[in-house]
Structures are given as C-alpha cells and as structure tokens.
Design a protein around this motif. Sequence first.
Motif, short mmCIF file in Angstrom:
data_model
loop_
_atom_site.label_atom_id
_atom_site.label_comp_id
_atom_site.label_asym_id
_atom_site.label_seq_id
_atom_site.Cartn_x
_atom_site.Cartn_y
_atom_site.Cartn_z
N SER A 167 44.96 32.99 32.49
CA SER A 167 45.65 32.28 33.58
C SER A 167 45.78 30.81 33.21
O SER A 167 45.23 30.36 32.20
N PHE B 159 50.62 36.14 34.72
CA PHE B 159 51.35 35.65 35.90
C PHE B 159 52.85 35.50 35.71
O PHE B 159 53.61 35.67 36.65
N LYS C 18 41.22 39.96 30.63
CA LYS C 18 41.92 38.87 31.33
C LYS C 18 40.91 37.81 31.77
O LYS C 18 39.89 38.14 32.38
N GLU D 172 50.37 28.58 32.66
CA GLU D 172 49.88 29.63 31.75
C GLU D 172 50.29 29.35 30.31
O GLU D 172 49.54 29.60 29.37
N GLY E 83 40.41 34.51 34.06
CA GLY E 83 41.04 33.81 35.19
C GLY E 83 40.96 32.30 35.08
O GLY E 83 40.33 31.76 34.15
N GLY E 84 41.57 31.65 36.05
CA GLY E 84 41.66 30.18 36.06
C GLY E 84 40.32 29.49 35.94
O GLY E 84 40.18 28.52 35.19
N THR F 220 48.04 25.56 38.74
CA THR F 220 49.21 26.13 39.45
C THR F 220 49.42 25.37 40.77
O THR F 220 50.54 24.97 41.10
N GLY G 155 48.56 36.60 40.05
CA GLY G 155 49.22 37.69 39.33
C GLY G 155 48.81 37.92 37.89
O GLY G 155 49.26 38.88 37.27
N SER G 156 47.92 37.10 37.33
CA SER G 156 47.51 37.34 35.93
C SER G 156 46.76 38.65 35.78
O SER G 156 46.82 39.30 34.75
N ASP G 157 46.02 39.03 36.84
CA ASP G 157 45.31 40.32 36.81
C ASP G 157 46.33 41.44 36.62
O ASP G 157 46.11 42.39 35.87
N1 LIG Z 1 47.68 30.78 37.83
C1 LIG Z 1 48.20 31.72 38.79
C2 LIG Z 1 47.91 33.14 38.39
C3 LIG Z 1 46.50 33.62 38.44
O1 LIG Z 1 46.25 34.82 38.40
O2 LIG Z 1 45.53 32.73 38.49
P1 LIG Z 1 43.93 33.12 38.67
O3 LIG Z 1 43.57 34.11 37.60
O4 LIG Z 1 43.22 31.80 38.50
O5 LIG Z 1 43.72 33.72 40.06
C4 LIG Z 1 47.71 31.38 40.20
O6 LIG Z 1 47.00 30.40 40.37
O7 LIG Z 1 48.11 32.05 41.13
#
Ligand SMILES: N[C@@H](CC(=O)OP(=O)(O)O)C(=O)O
Length: 818
Positions: free
Chosen positions: A39, A189, A5, A126, A7-8, A45, A205-207
């Motif tokens: 993400s 997510f 995964k 996403e 992340g952003g 987001t 929530g992507s985790d």
């Molecule tokens: N894009 C969503 C989900 C997420 O998990 O993002 P990130 O991996 O950047 O924490 C958020 O900002 O909540």
Amino acid sequence: MKVLKFGGTSVGDYKNIKSVTDIIESYIKRKEKIIVVCSAMSGVTDALIETAMKASGKDEGYRESFVKIKGKHLTTASRLIPADKRTKTNDYLKQRFAELYEIFKSLYTIGELTPKTLDEIMSYGERLSCFIIAETLKSRKIEASFVDARELIKTDEQFGNAKVNFETTNSLIKERFKKSKEVPIVTGFIASTVEGITTTLGRGGSDYTASIIGAALDADEIEIWTDVNGIMTADPRKVRNAFPLRAVTYEEAMEMSHFGAKVIYSPTMLPALQKQIKIRIKNTFNPSFRGTLILPREPQIQFNMKGISSIDDIHLLQVEGSGLIGIEGISSRIFGALASAKINVLMITQGSSGHTICIAVMPSVSKLAKKAIENELKLEIYEKQLKKVEVIENLSMIAVVGEDLLNTPGVSGKVLFALGKNGINTIAIAQGSSQLNLTMVIRKEQLKKALNVLHESLFISEQKNINVFLAGPGNVGSKFIDLIVKQHENIINNMSINLRFVGLADSKKMLFDEEGIDLSNWKELLKKSGQKSNVRKFIERMKELNLSNSIFIDATSGDLFVPYYNEVLSSAISIVTPNKTANSAPYKEYKNLIETAHKYNSEFRYSTTVGVGLPTIDVIRNLIESGDEIIAIEGMFSSTMNFILKEFMNAGMKMSEIILNAIKSGFTEPNPRVDFSGEDVAKKLLILIRETGKEYELNDIDIKPLLKLPPKGAHSFIAEHIKKYDSHFDKLRDRAIKAGKELIYMARYDRGKSAVGLELIDKTHPFYGLSSKEKIVAFRTRFHYEHPLIIKGHGGGPAAAAAGILSDVLKISKYTIK
Ligand SMILES: N[C@@H](CC(=O)OP(=O)(O)O)C(=O)O
Ligand SMILES: Nc1ncnc2c1ncn2[C@@H]1O[C@H](COP(=O)(O)OP(=O)(O)O)[C@@H](O)[C@H]1O
C-alpha cells in the motif's frame, strides 16, 4: 506460491519498511516463491486527497501539504537506500513529484476536482512506496522489480470504486508473472481502464489487489500483513480485552469488515473464496505469531467464534406513517430507489407494528438517500399516508458476527440483556441482511461502552472481570500493585480472573478509569491525570460507576475510610484491608459490618491484620467450618515487640536505646504508643477471639504494657521518660539469663479469659528460640488440645502483606462474586 500484502502501517516509515524487507528476505532464504503487494505509506492516501481538496478549493496551503508528502518520501528513501545506489530512486521520485505538482497546480487554476483526477492523484501513493521498497530490496542484493498494477488490473470507469474485469485481468496477471524470477513489488489499490485511465479499487483496496493476483495465479495462500495479531474479536483500539481469532470463515470476515473491521477490505474475500485460497492475517511487528486464517467452512471445525464490529458514524432514515401497512412492496420500492441512487444500505428494519421502516446509511449519503426515498414515495407523502423522511444523526451501528450465531440459542437475548443492563438503549435492531449477523443502532456517545459490554458478555463471560479500587498505595499498597503487574497474566490463565484497577487514590490525587488503569505507569498517571483526592468523592465515584464485581482495598494506615465501610459493603462492593481499625472497633460496629456484607452479598476480609502473611484467620475459619472449636490461643504476633526483646537480650544495650532506635527507623506503628502499650497486640488477639465466634471487646483483655510512653512529646522528651524503665529491664534480663529463659510479649486466650503482656518462657515452651523475624501462634482446639496446632513463619513486611491481600481478593473473586 504466496502473495504477501503489506498495508500502509507496515510501510509507514523507514523502520517499518526495514521490518517488511526482513520478512521478504526470510521467504527468499527459504526459497519460497512470493509476489508482494504494498500500500501507500500510512496517511499518504489521506494526505493526497486533502492536498487535492485544498488545491481545488483555492487554498494556497496545498503547496505546504505537497512539500510534506514529498519530504516524507525523500527522507524515507534516503534512510533506506545508500547514497551510491539511490540515483535511480531519486530520479523516479523527482519525476513523479514534478508531475504531481503540475496536477495540483492545474486543480488550483481550474478550481474543480473530479473523481477521475482524484484516482490519478491517489495512485501516486502506491507508486511511490512500491518503487522505494523495490529499490531498497535491490540495494540489499535481493532481486526485485517494481510492478505498476495499472498494467495488470483492468476495471470499468467507476472512479473511486472501480469494478474489475476479471477475464482481461486474470490473463494479464498470468502473462506477467509466467516466468518472473525476481520478487515483484506490486502497487496495491490502483488499476486502470482498458484505455489506460487510472482507477482505484475502493479505500483499503490493496488487500483486494493481493486477492485478485492470488486467485489469478492459484496461489497457495494470500497473506495480509498488518499492525495487529490478526482478526480480533473486536477493534483493539476500542476494546482493550479483544483477542485474536485463530480462524474465521470467508463470510464471517466479509461481514466483520463490511461492518467496520478495517483490518481487511471486504471484497478481498470474493476472489479467494472462488478459488478456495486461504487468507492469513499476520502482524508485521510480531511475525512469529500465528495470526488468523480465513478459510472455507469445514464440517469438522466448530465455528463458535464471532466478532463485534462497528461503524462509528451513521444516520438513520425513518419512514413513518399508518399508510405503510397498506402499501404493497414498500421495502422493495425503498431498496430500489436507493439502489438506483447508488446508495449502500447498511441496515433496514421494519417495526413490529408495521408503522415505521428504518434505514441506516453513511452520513455522506443521507441527504441523497432522503431525497431518493421521498421522491419514490412522493404520492403517499402528498396524501399524508406517510410523513416526510426523518434523519436521525449521531448514531453508531454495531454488528455481532458469527457463522453459528443463529444456531446458537440465546445470543440475541444475551446481547440485548447485556446492553439493557448497562443502560444502553438500542434504537433499531435487525437480524442482519445475511444470516451471519445481528445488527444494532445505538447512540454514538455510548459506542465504546456498548462494544465493551458486548465483548465481555459474548467472549469473556467465562472470565470474571474484577474491578479493584485501591486507597493508599504506600508501602503495602504499592507492593500489592507490583504483585498484580507480575501475576496478572497467571491469574487470568489459571483462574480466569481478570483483576482490573478502576480507581486509585493516595492522599493527594485520585484517578478512575473504567477500562482499567495502566499499572505499568500508575505513579505518573496518578500524578499527572489524577484529580484532587477526597475520601467522600472517592466513595461516591466508586458507587456511581456501579460496576458489578467490585472490591475496595483500603491500604491506608489511618481510619479515614472506615466510616464509609458500611456504605461500601451495602453497595455490594467487598472490602479487603490490612487495617485493624474496623475489625477491632466496638463489637456492635464490627458485627454490623459483617451483617451488612452478608445482606448485600459483599465480603469484608482482613486476613493480614493478624500475623500478616501467616494464615491465622483463615485457619480458624477452616477449623470452625470443619466442626472444630477453638478453646485457647497463644501467640506472639508483634514483629516490633519480638525484635526489641531479641535485641535487648542479645545486643546488651539499654532498653531505652533500643526503643528509640526502633521508633527512629520506623520499625513501629505510626503511633509507637500503640505498640508499647500492648494495644496493638491486644487488638490482634481480639480479632482472633471474634473469629472464634465470641462476642468480645478490647476491654475484656487484660493488657500489661511493655512500658508506657508519654501521651505526647518530642523525641528527646520520650527518651528522657523511658530511661527510668532501664534498671527494671536490666534486672529482668539478668533473671532470664540466669534461669536460661527468654523474654516474650505473649497474647493469651483461654475459655473466655485473655491477657497480653511480658512473660519468661523456658526451653520446653514451643515459642522458645523464635528468631527476630518470626511470628507464631498456637491453637488449642477440641481436636488439637494436647498437641496444639502451631503456625510459625516469617509472616511480616509489605510483600507478605501484599500477598495476603491478593489471597483475600482472589477468595472473594472466586467464591463470592458470581
Ligand atoms: N492506500 C489505500 C489502499 C490501502 O489498502 O491502504 P491500507 O492497506 O493502508 O489500508 C488507502 O489508504 O485506502
Ligand atoms: N476486528 C478487528 N480485528 C483487528 N483489527 C481491527 C478490527 N477492527 C478494526 N481493526 C483495526 O484495523 C487496523 C488495521 O487496518 P489498517 O489500519 O487498514 O491496516 P493496514 O495499514 O495494514 O492496511 C488495526 O490497527 C485495528 O485497529
């Protein structure tokens, strides 16, 4: 098979996405089967939510926000995918942005935003990022496919924080990835209801998506790629000394994330835990670093690691009243009321007297929570058994987390002691809802200090943090800073001493930073962020900061700071200086400083004042400590005199010319008179004599000047004045050459008597043949009388002085500071 995964932040811009595609490529090359979850690009987001709020709030600005989001994605795609391969991506982006704009427009018209619509809007983040990433990979000849997780993850209708229906979800995931050959790029997510309405799994929530997929497919490992080296002992943005942990249990990770560690989303641990799949946190920007493993507790592993997390902004609801004692099941009634209002309780404590109950909640729900509790307890409030619920704002919550926390004796004591000692008041404290944490509520403005204090006391206690204040970053001072920059890591690793520059002052500016000044950039920082320099204020601030383990380095050449030495030492701050002013002052003053240091457990060290880098003072101390006695000292400790006399003997010039050149090229003390008068050498001898334990004054030394400079006057005047010595020195040189002797400016001490002055020495003298860069000292002691102990070496220059200062600083850090 692994689920990765990103992340952003890892997909935050085209450069970062390139790093991500490199990582993916490395797995493909190793023929590892992977599923990738991504993400939205960082900030997207939040930007989508903000735009939706603006539109529904009838703020025209939503259009501009929309254009920014659109621009960000179009630019990123154009940087990553060559134009000839970009048509599909451009079409996809155009269509999505057209839809999104329609949604915003209708929000603007209706003036209302429901959680359902917000989930739909957020899902674009996403979908857009994952499409771009999949197409980037394809353009790099990697078989990849875009996967919309809404087709796989099925949830209830709790928009914003939907609950997963694992049965349906697991079979959909298994079916979808049964025989997928290419690398799936799955949207994190986002999910959907069985009817296909978009939902989301909670912020961050992507985790969770990665873990849901990993558990459904019995993955070998789930990797969470982010922008830090793993789960750290604390948030590195708040605690500079935080370090990555090798491994934590699922429960520890869950607890840390529940209490604010954003690095992983707490529900992520559950699917992984059920299937016992390890989660590894890795750094996209440092892929070779091992990262942190999240794994089940195994008996053979000792879990003595812990972390500190914080929630920066919380409200505390206080239920108070004598009636609390008599009311049965009050806590469960309060919990029940809050649960039916769907309020997440962060902490609950009951005062030992039983008169108060404190409940910590997020500020966004505190009004609702107050209402829910007051409603539940309205009868008791009406009958005045209880007061109305009081809401305390501007608070933060800290949680200390660790599996062995409760089995480790003294942790709570250590935590409270560290906070108390540093003036941090704990407003509420609880041994957590689980057995894994100790939770405290403190004032928000003290959060950073509290986190650092706790981190230091729990994790770095074996390491000593030494707070260094330095005045005078000139020749020597700046060399000392360079040395620290180079040696810092070594000193930490080999001696567990962390030297931290907290205060810095030159003649114009002064700068303080409790967490340590960034030394790689000190000159600019001092210039830009420093305040106007003031000696009194520097001392005041140093005392005010009241940091334990402090050392003041006076690297100034004047005597500006000397009047404050006593005050500094009596504030338990040690002093290190290459400046001779204080230790060659009248004996009473010098002695007073030594006694003050002794009384207040500080130290006054000045090993570089004689012989700079040569260990003169330390050798005397060692000899005396070992029961020896210094009987006589003979020394040549003036680089200036040595250089001048060698030039004079070898270059065949006039003495006046050589002296004028030396003054011009800055090879003398700032006031050259103290060199040629012999006073500087005499002071050095005085310092050594005092080290032997004698009460001694400068007046007790018979000083024969090399020559006398006029007390005042311009350069030309000095030149004229010293010319009259030339014939005297010419004669001396002739005599020396004829007799095969050398001229040397000697310092002597023998059983109470002392003198400094010019001497002729022959080949049999141990000081004969000294090079112009050397210094030498001979000690005759009870044990080394016939054959004196001789120390000879280069010993001069700012670099040697800096090394000597560091040696003093380290001695204090090792032996004096507890
Ligand atoms: N894009 C969503 C989900 C997420 O998990 O993002 P990130 O991996 O950047 O924490 C958020 O900002 O909540
Ligand atoms: N204990 C901790 N260990 C590591 N990072 C932490 C911790 N507490 C908070 N963080 C923060 O979490 C951030 C990573 O989370 P996040 O920004 O959501 O990453 P991503 O964009 O990869 O999802 C780090 O940059 C760090 O500032």
